[in-house]
Design an enzyme around this catalytic site. Sequence first.
Site, PDB file in Angstrom:
ATOM      1  N   LYS A 221      46.001  34.639  25.667  1.00 33.21           N
ATOM      2  CA  LYS A 221      46.484  35.297  24.993  1.00 33.21           C
ATOM      3  C   LYS A 221      46.202  35.340  23.360  1.00 33.21           C
ATOM      4  O   LYS A 221      44.843  35.168  23.344  1.00 33.21           O
ATOM      5  CB  LYS A 221      47.799  34.115  24.584  1.00 33.21           C
ATOM      6  N   ARG A 255      50.161  29.140  34.248  1.00 36.64           N
ATOM      7  CA  ARG A 255      50.539  30.026  34.860  1.00 36.64           C
ATOM      8  C   ARG A 255      49.801  30.802  34.331  1.00 36.64           C
ATOM      9  O   ARG A 255      49.070  31.545  33.143  1.00 36.64           O
ATOM     10  CB  ARG A 255      51.862  30.423  33.743  1.00 36.64           C
TER      11      ARG A 255
END
Length: 272
Positions: A221, A255
Amino acid sequence: MTINCLGNLIDLSVPKVMGIVNVTPNSFYDGGKYQDGKSVLSQVEKMLVEGATFIDIGGYSSKPSAEFVSEQEEISRLIPIVDLVLKNFPDTLISVDTFRANVAKEAIQNGACMVNDIAAGSLDANMMETVAQLQVPYIMMHMKGNPKTMQSLAHYENITKEMLFYFSEKVALARSFGINDLIIDPGFGFAKTLEQNFQVLNNLELFQMVELPILIGVSRKSMIYKTLETTPEFALNGTSVLNTIALQKGASILRVHDVKEAVECIKLVSQL
């Protein structure tokens, strides 16, 4: 700490890995990679072999300013992939990444076993009631607004305190509907600035007060690649660093796009 997936009790006292498979053309890292059955099956097999406990399949990109996708389009993207994966790997524990109750219902009825909702019911009033009827584990993420508006809503007096209050309300609501297995996700990158993301990670151990498993999704991210002044493609090392910190602060599920490296993080941290 366990959750029930299709009659299988999954012990989360030992952290588990959830592999990400986005069947969208525009996800921030893997958008467009898995647009045909062969590529999907190849990636799912790789993730399962490398140690993924769950496979999270999404048909609607939640990146900032993602374009609208109709409910029917989302279903048409997801269900054939769920069917394909289970036909080839029938024991796969599939999580469906959606904020829509009807999409979740279709996926569960076709063999998925968990609902991963970025909005914790805020974008579909029927979601929690539907999950309760389906009696599957429910991942509730922290977000304000929706993918189009969330980045303009990153205003907090005390972000950790406000998030804990958010989760206490969401958990109480979910329990009132009769949802048994709940997992919380702090929602890194959702209605949070770069600095706020790191503040939340720094205070992650406080979220154990909710007394539920914590899912962490920082894989490749912007909090990583912008800090390192690079791109998602070169953010794997940074992902492993933050996953390690999250594990030390109580994360139960990682995740990720890269399963092997996440499994290695868990193995090493477990030796401490």
